[in-house]
Design a protein around this motif. Sequence first.
Motif, PDB file in Angstrom:
ATOM      1  N   GLN A   1      52.655-126.206 -19.006  1.00 18.49           N
ATOM      2  CA  GLN A   1      51.772-126.964 -17.848  1.00 18.49           C
ATOM      3  C   GLN A   1      52.416-128.412 -17.792  1.00 18.49           C
ATOM      4  OE1 GLN A   1      47.836-126.512 -17.844  1.00 18.49           O
ATOM      5  NE2 GLN A   1      47.275-127.709 -16.182  1.00 18.49           N
ATOM      6  N   GLN A   3      52.045-132.304 -16.094  1.00 17.49           N
ATOM      7  CA  GLN A   3      51.241-133.133 -15.440  1.00 17.49           C
ATOM      8  C   GLN A   3      52.077-134.203 -14.724  1.00 17.49           C
ATOM      9  OE1 GLN A   3      48.283-134.405 -18.290  1.00 17.49           O
ATOM     10  NE2 GLN A   3      46.820-132.963 -17.538  1.00 17.49           N
ATOM     11  N   TYR A 114      52.873-127.720  -9.707  1.00 17.79           N
ATOM     12  CA  TYR A 114      52.087-128.581 -10.191  1.00 17.79           C
ATOM     13  C   TYR A 114      52.200-129.796  -9.235  1.00 17.79           C
ATOM     14  CZ  TYR A 114      52.268-125.600 -14.348  1.00 17.79           C
ATOM     15  OH  TYR A 114      52.017-124.510 -14.951  1.00 17.79           O
TER      16      TYR A 114
END
Length: 125
Positions: A1, A3, A114
């Motif tokens: 993931q 950010q 994202y």
Amino acid sequence: QVQLVESGGGLVQAGGSLRLSCVASGRTFRNYVIGWFRQAPGKEREFVAAISRSGATGYFVDSVKGRFTISRDNAKNTVYLRMNSLKPEDTAVYYCAADARSGTYSDQKELYDYWGQGTRVTVSS
């Protein structure tokens, strides 16, 4: 993931410049194409620019070609969007986004997994 956090937006007069930064968390930053999109009030989010994983190639929407440049520093997990000769029509919230699937780049926001929270750019006439 991944950010993503954008910064560098602000108020600038027409003809001025800004440099936006997009800092990513995670150790796999170099695996992602990074794109910049913008959304003006009442309009759809639109593609602005993208940069390949290596940073060797940048892609731009026609309206910003010759005025914007894009670069990345994979060691710093950061992508920069340098915006010169700004126009009032560049006013928008600018978002960076990460795409793991495209070969070199994509201008399709649906392919970006994202997104950052956005940074506002206002260009006064």
